[in-house]
Write a protein that holds these residues in place. Structure first.
Motif, PDB file in Angstrom:
ATOM      1  N   SER A  70       0.944  -1.396   0.025  1.00  0.00           N
ATOM      2  CA  SER A  70      -0.090  -0.240   0.546  1.00  0.00           C
ATOM      3  C   SER A  70       1.086   1.421   0.158  1.00  0.00           C
ATOM      4  O   SER A  70       0.870   2.393  -0.965  1.00  0.00           O
ATOM      5  N   GLU A  73       2.423   1.828  -3.650  1.00  0.00           N
ATOM      6  CA  GLU A  73       1.237   2.661  -4.133  1.00  0.00           C
ATOM      7  C   GLU A  73       0.712   3.431  -3.658  1.00  0.00           C
ATOM      8  O   GLU A  73       0.923   4.323  -5.157  1.00  0.00           O
ATOM      9  N   LYS A  78      -1.730   5.379  -5.955  1.00  0.00           N
ATOM     10  CA  LYS A  78      -2.794   3.911  -6.299  1.00  0.00           C
ATOM     11  C   LYS A  78      -2.618   3.588  -7.403  1.00  0.00           C
ATOM     12  O   LYS A  78      -3.770   3.153  -7.702  1.00  0.00           O
ATOM     13  N   ALA A  80      -1.389   0.402 -10.122  1.00  0.00           N
ATOM     14  CA  ALA A  80      -0.825  -0.881  -9.604  1.00  0.00           C
ATOM     15  C   ALA A  80       0.453  -0.738  -9.938  1.00  0.00           C
ATOM     16  O   ALA A  80       1.210  -0.277 -11.034  1.00  0.00           O
ATOM     17  N   TYR A  86       6.680  -4.519  -7.593  1.00  0.00           N
ATOM     18  CA  TYR A  86       6.309  -5.216  -6.507  1.00  0.00           C
ATOM     19  C   TYR A  86       6.951  -6.475  -6.385  1.00  0.00           C
ATOM     20  O   TYR A  86       6.895  -6.478  -5.144  1.00  0.00           O
ATOM     21  N   TYR A 153       0.274 -10.060  -4.786  1.00  0.00           N
ATOM     22  CA  TYR A 153      -0.072  -8.866  -5.603  1.00  0.00           C
ATOM     23  C   TYR A 153      -1.395  -9.201  -5.870  1.00  0.00           C
ATOM     24  O   TYR A 153      -2.459  -7.766  -5.739  1.00  0.00           O
ATOM     25  N   HIS A 156      -3.650  -8.891  -2.995  1.00  0.00           N
ATOM     26  CA  HIS A 156      -3.798  -7.555  -2.718  1.00  0.00           C
ATOM     27  C   HIS A 156      -4.031  -6.546  -2.389  1.00  0.00           C
ATOM     28  O   HIS A 156      -5.327  -5.385  -2.408  1.00  0.00           O
ATOM     29  N   ARG A 157      -4.709  -6.638  -4.403  1.00  0.00           N
ATOM     30  CA  ARG A 157      -5.096  -6.082  -4.957  1.00  0.00           C
ATOM     31  C   ARG A 157      -6.912  -5.329  -4.805  1.00  0.00           C
ATOM     32  O   ARG A 157      -7.542  -4.710  -5.039  1.00  0.00           O
TER      33      ARG A 157
END
Length: 192
Positions: A70, A73, A78, A80, A86, A153, A156-157
């Motif tokens: 986070s 990002e 924010k 990807a 990542y 990842y 997470h998204r």
């Protein structure tokens, strides 16, 4: 009479009045003794996380991965992250020092404690350092290797709950079949 009064005053100041527990004295504070958790040889010496702490460890790792991704990002608005970014963040997440985590005993049960885990009883002794940071780092690298960076990842998204589900609560996850442990009742604002 003045000499006797002066002598009494000096003796009172030097040795106390001899009258303990009078109305004007503040009440004595109760003393509490909180022992440190007694760790078994496995908990002290093994390079692996004890089975009883795997769920807590997974929750801590998921929290740290979520926080780091986070934060990364947030630096790119924010959007990807690129794959190389990542992957680097996941490596950094697992290689951090983990010094803020340790074990404590609560109601006769040993629990891992630290950021991202429910707060514990305020009168408990936390044993940190030692083998805990290396165990968490090793476990984190294992989760990343097992699940893969892209899958982590992607979870997470979808949100922190999806990441925790992937790492900890899946069919073979360390928290499979367990409910998340509840935190203590929240203190009222004016009690803080």
């Amino acid at each position: 009479m003045r000499a006797a009064l002066a002598a009494w005053l000096v003796l009172s100041l030097l040795g106390g009045t001899g009258t303990q527990g009078t109305c004007g004295d503040p009440p004595a504070a109760p003393s509490h003794s909180i022992p440190a958790p007694q760790l078994s040889p496995e908990e002290r010496l093994s390079p692996h996380m004890p089975q009883s702490l795997l769920c807590d460890a997974c929750q801590a790792i998921a929290f740290q991965i979520e926080e780091q991704l986070s934060k990364a990002e947030g630096k790119v608005g924010k959007k990807a992250l690129k794959e190389s970014d990542y992957i680097e963040v996941l490596e950094r997440s697992c290689s951090q020092d983990w010094e803020s985590y340790g074990v404590l005993e609560l109601d006769g049960e040993k629990r891992l404690s630290g950021p991202g885990l429910p707060s514990q009883h305020p009168l408990s002794v936390l044993v940190s350092g030692g083998p805990w940071p290396a165990r968490l780092s090793k476990l984190c690298h294992g989760y990343v290797g097992e699940q893969g960076e892209a899958q982590i990842y992607g979870a997470h998204r979808r949100g922190a709950a999806a990441l925790r589900q992937l790492l900890c609560h899946g069919d073979k996850g360390p928290c499979a079949g367990r409910k998340e442990r509840p935190g203590p009742p929240k203190a009222l604002q004016n009690e803080l």
